[in-house]
Design a protein around this motif. Structure first.
Motif, mmCIF file in Angstrom:
data_model
loop_
_atom_site.group_PDB
_atom_site.id
_atom_site.type_symbol
_atom_site.label_atom_id
_atom_site.label_comp_id
_atom_site.label_asym_id
_atom_site.label_seq_id
_atom_site.Cartn_x
_atom_site.Cartn_y
_atom_site.Cartn_z
ATOM 1 N N ARG A 67 0.834 -1.209 0.000
ATOM 2 C CA ARG A 67 0.000 0.000 0.000
ATOM 3 C C ARG A 67 0.867 1.257 0.000
ATOM 4 O O ARG A 67 0.445 2.309 -0.461
ATOM 5 C CB ARG A 67 -0.901 -0.039 1.244
ATOM 6 N N GLU A 68 2.102 1.127 0.498
ATOM 7 C CA GLU A 68 2.998 2.282 0.585
ATOM 8 C C GLU A 68 3.349 2.842 -0.796
ATOM 9 O O GLU A 68 3.602 4.035 -0.932
ATOM 10 C CB GLU A 68 4.289 1.904 1.329
ATOM 11 N N LEU A 69 3.381 1.996 -1.823
ATOM 12 C CA LEU A 69 3.676 2.475 -3.174
ATOM 13 C C LEU A 69 2.590 3.441 -3.659
ATOM 14 O O LEU A 69 2.884 4.494 -4.211
ATOM 15 C CB LEU A 69 3.789 1.301 -4.148
ATOM 16 N N GLU A 70 1.349 3.065 -3.432
ATOM 17 C CA GLU A 70 0.249 3.937 -3.833
ATOM 18 C C GLU A 70 0.233 5.213 -3.002
ATOM 19 O O GLU A 70 0.012 6.305 -3.539
ATOM 20 C CB GLU A 70 -1.082 3.203 -3.680
ATOM 21 N N ILE A 74 0.512 9.142 -4.261
ATOM 22 C CA ILE A 74 -0.503 10.144 -3.916
ATOM 23 C C ILE A 74 0.150 11.345 -3.251
ATOM 24 O O ILE A 74 -0.192 12.497 -3.539
ATOM 25 C CB ILE A 74 -1.590 9.515 -3.017
ATOM 26 N N VAL A 75 1.143 11.104 -2.394
ATOM 27 C CA VAL A 75 1.875 12.201 -1.751
ATOM 28 C C VAL A 75 2.613 13.031 -2.799
ATOM 29 O O VAL A 75 2.714 14.257 -2.678
ATOM 30 C CB VAL A 75 2.844 11.652 -0.677
ATOM 31 N N ASP A 76 3.085 12.385 -3.843
ATOM 32 C CA ASP A 76 3.781 13.100 -4.921
ATOM 33 C C ASP A 76 2.825 13.867 -5.828
ATOM 34 O O ASP A 76 3.274 14.541 -6.752
ATOM 35 C CB ASP A 76 4.609 12.124 -5.765
ATOM 36 N N GLY A 77 1.524 13.741 -5.605
ATOM 37 C CA GLY A 77 0.563 14.523 -6.361
ATOM 38 C C GLY A 77 -0.169 13.770 -7.452
ATOM 39 O O GLY A 77 -0.847 14.379 -8.273
ATOM 40 N N CYS A 78 -0.044 12.472 -7.472
ATOM 41 C CA CYS A 78 -0.742 11.686 -8.500
ATOM 42 C C CYS A 78 -2.197 11.482 -8.103
ATOM 43 O O CYS A 78 -2.522 11.287 -6.937
ATOM 44 C CB CYS A 78 -0.092 10.318 -8.661
ATOM 45 N N GLY A 79 -3.075 11.511 -9.087
ATOM 46 C CA GLY A 79 -4.472 11.167 -8.882
ATOM 47 C C GLY A 79 -4.654 9.658 -8.944
ATOM 48 O O GLY A 79 -3.702 8.899 -9.181
#
Length: 176
Positions: A67-70, A74-79
């Motif tokens: 789950r950490e990859l997702e 998300i923290v990097d700004g990906c939708g």
């Protein structure tokens, strides 16, 4: 994705694996007739695409992904869709290739559905052609065995081409 009723929905889809093919044959035929899919390539292909085994296999694989990859994406700004296309999908190549091989193998070996869904001799699949070499009283065993060998060659070629991906998907799907 996490949403209310996710496990109930998966349970309902998983329960369809308990329904055998002969039980689903008549409703599938009626649906294909209503959609005008009989005697066409679409009638041979489309009903085989919708299978609960693929959902089950992909779910087991995706539950094993960290789950950490997702969360990092998300923290990097990906939708949501960008996380899927740039993080999850590249990691899914082994399981998707294995699933493609499994589906192709199941559809290549299909006998009953092509027998029911087609009357056109141009749409005859390999196994129906092999069955045509048999009659009530005699069988042309030399033709049957030669045709069975030729029908097995694409499967062997496909397996040896994707052997690494199949083994990789089986190896990684069991890890948690």
């Amino acid at each position: 994705m996490r949403f209310p009723g996710r496990d109930v929905l998966f349970g309902a889809i998983f329960a369809t694996l308990l329904v055998t093919a002969p039980v689903a044959l008549i409703p599938l035929f009626l649906a294909a007739r209503q959609l005008h899919l009989l005697d066409s390539y679409a009638g041979l292909i489309v009903p085989a695409i919708f299978n609960a085994f693929g959902i089950f296999l992909l779910r087991r694989f995706y539950l094993g992904l960290p789950r950490e990859l997702e969360e990092a994406a998300i923290v990097d700004g990906c939708g949501y869709w960008r996380v899927y296309w740039h993080v999850v999908l590249p990691l899914s190549r082994p399981i998707l290739s294995a699933l493609a091989v499994f589906f192709f193998l199941a559809n290549w070996n299909a006998f009953v559905w092509p027998l029911v869904a087609t009357n056109n001799p141009d749409l005859t699949v390999a196994h129906l052609g092999i069955a045509a070499f048999q009659s009530q009283y005699t069988s042309n065993w030399n033709y049957i065995l030669a045709a069975a060998t030729v029908a097995a060659l694409p499967m062997l070629l496909l397996f040896f081409t994707f052997q690494r991906q199949i083994v990789e998907s089986i190896k990684t799907s069991g890890l948690k």
